[in-house]
Design a protein around this motif. Structure first.
Motif, PDB file in Angstrom:
ATOM      1  N   ASP A 101       0.833  -1.209   0.000  1.00  0.00           N
ATOM      2  CA  ASP A 101       0.000   0.000   0.000  1.00  0.00           C
ATOM      3  C   ASP A 101       0.863   1.253   0.000  1.00  0.00           C
ATOM      4  O   ASP A 101       0.560   2.226  -0.703  1.00  0.00           O
ATOM      5  N   ILE A 102       1.926   1.236   0.768  1.00  0.00           N
ATOM      6  CA  ILE A 102       2.827   2.391   0.817  1.00  0.00           C
ATOM      7  C   ILE A 102       3.508   2.576  -0.535  1.00  0.00           C
ATOM      8  O   ILE A 102       3.592   3.704  -1.038  1.00  0.00           O
ATOM      9  N   VAL A 103       3.952   1.494  -1.150  1.00  0.00           N
ATOM     10  CA  VAL A 103       4.596   1.576  -2.464  1.00  0.00           C
ATOM     11  C   VAL A 103       3.628   2.170  -3.492  1.00  0.00           C
ATOM     12  O   VAL A 103       4.029   2.997  -4.321  1.00  0.00           O
ATOM     13  N   SER A 104       2.359   1.810  -3.431  1.00  0.00           N
ATOM     14  CA  SER A 104       1.359   2.368  -4.359  1.00  0.00           C
ATOM     15  C   SER A 104       1.235   3.875  -4.199  1.00  0.00           C
ATOM     16  O   SER A 104       1.178   4.615  -5.185  1.00  0.00           O
ATOM     17  N   ILE A 105       1.185   4.337  -2.967  1.00  0.00           N
ATOM     18  CA  ILE A 105       1.093   5.776  -2.699  1.00  0.00           C
ATOM     19  C   ILE A 105       2.349   6.484  -3.194  1.00  0.00           C
ATOM     20  O   ILE A 105       2.276   7.536  -3.836  1.00  0.00           O
ATOM     21  N   ASP A 133       2.592  18.098   1.029  1.00  0.00           N
ATOM     22  CA  ASP A 133       1.465  17.960   1.946  1.00  0.00           C
ATOM     23  C   ASP A 133       0.518  16.849   1.511  1.00  0.00           C
ATOM     24  O   ASP A 133      -0.043  16.130   2.343  1.00  0.00           O
ATOM     25  N   GLY A 134       0.338  16.695   0.200  1.00  0.00           N
ATOM     26  CA  GLY A 134      -0.526  15.636  -0.316  1.00  0.00           C
ATOM     27  C   GLY A 134      -0.007  14.245   0.015  1.00  0.00           C
ATOM     28  O   GLY A 134      -0.778  13.369   0.423  1.00  0.00           O
ATOM     29  N   LEU A 135       1.295  14.052  -0.154  1.00  0.00           N
ATOM     30  CA  LEU A 135       1.884  12.753   0.195  1.00  0.00           C
ATOM     31  C   LEU A 135       1.724  12.468   1.680  1.00  0.00           C
ATOM     32  O   LEU A 135       1.332  11.362   2.071  1.00  0.00           O
TER      33      LEU A 135
END
Length: 170
Positions: A101-105, A133-135
């Motif tokens: 999930d983190i890799v996708s973000i 800020d978005g990340l």
């Protein structure tokens, strides 16, 4: 409140950063962001300073900075004709169940994973304030262990009349 972003050329000598930051402190002005680095010209460094206030305060900041002996030149970096970037390093707790999930973000934000350990990941991203800020907002559901964020760095767009060579050996 308005935001002022200044690119300040200074002599690269001991105490310059202290003198600039002291000027702000003595007058009760806050520095939102401050970055300093060398330029392509030996002996000259560039500071990018971000401050906010009403028009009178911002004009006063610039006038006071021009009085400092180490200041060579000051350029305002208006949003319409400048490029700004920040760097963010964020350490996120990650195990086998959360890693994908983190890799996708990270991929969505065109960020990079710069370190992986069995229980965490370090993500690097550069961009403007809203991208950073978005990340962080997208990673909010995960356990963020540590954040390191640089100040704003900025440069004007296109070619200008400015020539750093004319300031050499002044």
């Amino acid at each position: 409140m308005e935001k002022l972003i200044l690119s300040i050329l200074v002599h690269d000598s001991a105490g310059v950063l202290t003198r600039v930051s002291s000027l702000f402190a003595r007058r009760g002005y806050n520095i939102d962001s401050l970055t300093v680095g060398t330029t392509s010209t030996e002996g000259i460094s560039r500071m990018t300073v971000v401050a906010h206030g009403d028009q009178l305060i911002l004009e006063q900041i610039e006038k006071q900075l021009r009085k400092l002996e180490d200041v060579i030149e000051i350029f305002a970096l208006p949003r319409s004709s400048s490029v700004y970037r920040e760097l963010l390093l964020v350490k996120v707790e990650a195990d086998q169940s959360t890693r994908a999930d983190i890799v996708s973000i990270v991929d969505i934000f065109r960020a990079k994973i710069v370190d992986v350990s069995p229980d965490s990941m370090v993500v690097e991203v550069t961009g403007d304030h809203s991208k950073i800020d978005g990340l962080l907002a997208m990673l909010d559901g995960f356990n963020i262990v540590e954040i390191v964020r640089t100040g704003l760095a900025g440069i004007s767009r296109g070619l200008s009349d400015f020539d750093i060579k004319k300031y050499e050996k002044e």
